[in-house]
Scaffold this active site. Structure first.
Site, PDB file in Angstrom:
ATOM      1  N   ASN A   9       0.939  -1.086  -0.068  1.00  0.00           N
ATOM      2  CA  ASN A   9       0.050   0.003   0.081  1.00  0.00           C
ATOM      3  C   ASN A   9       0.986   0.974  -0.078  1.00  0.00           C
ATOM      4  O   ASN A   9       1.476   1.590   1.028  1.00  0.00           O
ATOM      5  CB  ASN A   9      -0.908   0.079   1.195  1.00  0.00           C
ATOM      6  CG  ASN A   9      -1.701   1.325   1.242  1.00  0.00           C
ATOM      7  OD1 ASN A   9      -1.792   2.232   0.412  1.00  0.00           O
ATOM      8  ND2 ASN A   9      -2.510   1.157   2.429  1.00  0.00           N
ATOM      9  N   ARG A  93      -2.418  -2.018  -3.438  1.00  0.00           N
ATOM     10  CA  ARG A  93      -3.718  -1.313  -3.150  1.00  0.00           C
ATOM     11  C   ARG A  93      -3.770  -0.209  -3.945  1.00  0.00           C
ATOM     12  O   ARG A  93      -2.867   0.683  -3.960  1.00  0.00           O
ATOM     13  CB  ARG A  93      -3.819  -1.027  -1.520  1.00  0.00           C
ATOM     14  CG  ARG A  93      -5.067  -0.110  -1.304  1.00  0.00           C
ATOM     15  CD  ARG A  93      -5.099   0.414   0.037  1.00  0.00           C
ATOM     16  NE  ARG A  93      -6.379   1.337   0.163  1.00  0.00           N
ATOM     17  CZ  ARG A  93      -6.387   2.167   0.837  1.00  0.00           C
ATOM     18  NH1 ARG A  93      -5.587   2.852   1.290  1.00  0.00           N
ATOM     19  NH2 ARG A  93      -7.685   2.858   1.027  1.00  0.00           N
ATOM     20  N   HIS A 182     -13.434   2.305   0.332  1.00  0.00           N
ATOM     21  CA  HIS A 182     -13.253   1.092   1.452  1.00  0.00           C
ATOM     22  C   HIS A 182     -13.754  -0.236   0.738  1.00  0.00           C
ATOM     23  O   HIS A 182     -14.362  -1.028   1.530  1.00  0.00           O
ATOM     24  CB  HIS A 182     -14.314   1.738   2.587  1.00  0.00           C
ATOM     25  CG  HIS A 182     -13.651   2.644   3.576  1.00  0.00           C
ATOM     26  ND1 HIS A 182     -14.233   3.474   4.082  1.00  0.00           N
ATOM     27  CD2 HIS A 182     -12.393   3.087   3.815  1.00  0.00           C
ATOM     28  CE1 HIS A 182     -13.601   4.284   4.762  1.00  0.00           C
ATOM     29  NE2 HIS A 182     -12.373   4.048   4.572  1.00  0.00           N
ATOM     30  N   ARG A 243     -13.208  14.495   8.049  1.00  0.00           N
ATOM     31  CA  ARG A 243     -13.864  15.035   6.932  1.00  0.00           C
ATOM     32  C   ARG A 243     -15.148  15.363   7.331  1.00  0.00           C
ATOM     33  O   ARG A 243     -15.696  14.605   8.280  1.00  0.00           O
ATOM     34  CB  ARG A 243     -13.904  13.917   5.931  1.00  0.00           C
ATOM     35  CG  ARG A 243     -12.552  13.616   5.041  1.00  0.00           C
ATOM     36  CD  ARG A 243     -12.738  12.586   4.121  1.00  0.00           C
ATOM     37  NE  ARG A 243     -11.512  11.965   3.721  1.00  0.00           N
ATOM     38  CZ  ARG A 243     -11.203  10.806   3.803  1.00  0.00           C
ATOM     39  NH1 ARG A 243     -12.165   9.634   4.183  1.00  0.00           N
ATOM     40  NH2 ARG A 243      -9.969  10.335   3.525  1.00  0.00           N
ATOM     41  N   GLU A 386      -7.763  -5.641   5.217  1.00  0.00           N
ATOM     42  CA  GLU A 386      -7.889  -5.177   3.699  1.00  0.00           C
ATOM     43  C   GLU A 386      -6.731  -5.877   3.177  1.00  0.00           C
ATOM     44  O   GLU A 386      -6.618  -6.279   2.119  1.00  0.00           O
ATOM     45  CB  GLU A 386      -7.893  -3.731   3.706  1.00  0.00           C
ATOM     46  CG  GLU A 386      -9.253  -3.176   3.994  1.00  0.00           C
ATOM     47  CD  GLU A 386      -9.163  -1.698   4.308  1.00  0.00           C
ATOM     48  OE1 GLU A 386      -9.267  -1.005   3.457  1.00  0.00           O
ATOM     49  OE2 GLU A 386      -8.977  -1.151   5.503  1.00  0.00           O
TER      50      GLU A 386
END
Ligand code: ADP
Length: 408
Positions: A9, A93, A182, A243, A386
């Site tokens: 990643n 990823r 996601h 956010r 993940e």
């Protein structure tokens, strides 16, 4: 060693990695602050999901190529790999796959070009993800590499769901639509839920709540994403750590004028200074709770807003699905925060959502069910993984490809 998969990643100044043998993570870590005077490299060895050894070094790492070399050296020195060729594949990823990528994809020059074409949709993430692929290809030119996209799982959204009510030509000319993010996590926990419930995923109606620093909700029917709260970018939807999530679309224009900020500054404020942090000064949910406990009214307000907005999405997605078999909590907050789970589910008995307060206090690394008596909906806490999902998708694609090659 032959079924070893490395998951990468790559971010703008960091590379995270995990090495898998089958479903077991052997090692992992992060090279961070790449290009800065004080880089940091943390390499860990795992056994049964526990860290058994950790090495930290703070020597400068000047670029991603050097970072990737350090990772391979550490994997070899710790005996996890004898040679790069021991790797069956590398899974990367990739944040944004646009409409071009609906599933994991074997990387070749054409795929690299297509990922680069999507950069305008994810200007911060995709270039950094591409850099990770490029440096991995330099070190392991003969190891198959696979791109796994955060957006791919949501490519099943039906047109009335993914279109925004904006001039249609903007979809055609500027690719304006809901993509969702996601996806790897929502997909992984939905499969885990089906295995836990011993029912085929194709028969289940699920709502998955990924509550980490970023947060999103997804309605899943028969294994397919039917709606998701993040949109064209990860800014839409639930209230998050920093956010804002859903706001009046006129607000950015109003605020650029009222605050005298440029569009770029405002974008940064909405992404990095809003959400929990905007309301009470911190994006770390543990600190928000500590402040609320100490009597800070803004921390209590932040928690109420956070849970209220999740509740609204549960109601909306219940209506979308028509029936709900399981509600799933995951992500740092979803997995660990019993108080948030309790607030989110409170008052939803009319939807069949009832939790057992004692079961809700369970802590651990495995899946656990927290629904209470009289609740028709199974409520599950499922640790997301993940990296494992990327490793599994990478392995499946490579094995499939080998079968095809053998038969051609
Ligand atoms: P990221 O999106 O960066 O991967 P994580 O999934 O790790 O984030 O989630 C980070 C959030 O999880 C933070 O708000 C953190 O405070 C919260 N968190 C982690 N552990 C706990 C805990 N034990 N109780 C409450 N919140 C927690």
């Amino acid at each position: 060693m032959s079924v070893t998969i490395l998951v990468i990643n790559s971010g703008s100044s960091s590379i995270k990695y995990q090495l898998f043998k089958g479903n077991s993570a052997l090692a992992g870590g992060i090279v961070e602050r790449i290009g800065e005077p004080k880089s940091r490299f943390v390499h860990r060895l795992f056994q049964s999901r526990q860290t058994i050894e950790e090495t930290i070094s703070e020597e400068p790492v000047s670029n991603h190529g050097e970072g990737m070399s350090r990772i391979f050296t550490a994997l070899m020195e710790s005996g996890c790999l004898q040679h790069e060729a021991d790797l069956l594949g590398i899974g990367h990823r990739i944040v944004h796959g646009g409409e071009a990528f609906k599933e994991p994809t074997l990387i070749d020059d054409q795929v690299l070009t297509r990922i680069a074409e999507i950069i305008p949709l994810a200007p911060l993430h995709n270039p950094a993800n591409l850099k990770g692929i490029q440096v991995a290809l330099e070190i392991c030119p003969h190891v198959p590499q696979v791109a796994v996209f955060d957006t791919a799982f949501h490519q099943t959204l039906p047109p009335p769901v993914f279109h925004y009510p904006l001039p249609y030509c903007w979809y055609k000319t500027h690719h304006v639509r809901r993509y969702g993010f996601h996806g790897t996590s929502h997909h992984y926990v939905s499969k885990q839920a089906a295995a836990y419930l011993k029912q085929p995923l194709e028969t289940l109606h699920l709502i998955t709540l990924h509550l980490g620093n970023g947060a999103s909700a997804t309605a899943i029917k028969a294994g397919k994403s039917m709606d998701t709260s993040m949109g064209m970018t990860p800014l839409e939807g639930l209230m998050m750590g920093t956010r804002c999530g859903d706001i009046d679309p006129s607000l950015p224009l109003y605020l650029t004028q009222a605050l005298g900020k440029s569009p770029e500054e405002l974008d940064s404020l909405l992404n990095r200074e809003s959400g929990l942090k905007g309301i009470c000064g911190t994006n770390d949910m543990r600190q928000v709770h500590a402040l609320a406990k100490a009597g800070d009214p803004l921390a209590s307000l932040a928690i109420e807003m956070y849970c209220y907005r999740i509740k609204k999405y549960i109601g909306a997605y219940y209506a979308v699905l028509g029936r709900l078999d399981a509600l799933i909590f995951t992500g740092g907050i979803g997995e660990n925060d019993a108080l948030i789970r309790n607030h989110v589910c409170a008052g939803l008995a009319h939807l069949g959502i009832v939790i057992d307060h004692k079961k809700n206090q369970t802590a651990g690394h495995d899946i656990f069910a927290i629904q209470g008596e009289g609740g028709a909906v199974t409520v599950l806490v499922i640790p997301t993984d993940e990296e494992l999902e990327i490793a599994q998708q990478t392995l499946a694609l490579i094995q499939n490809q080998k079968c095809l090659d053998a038969h051609s």
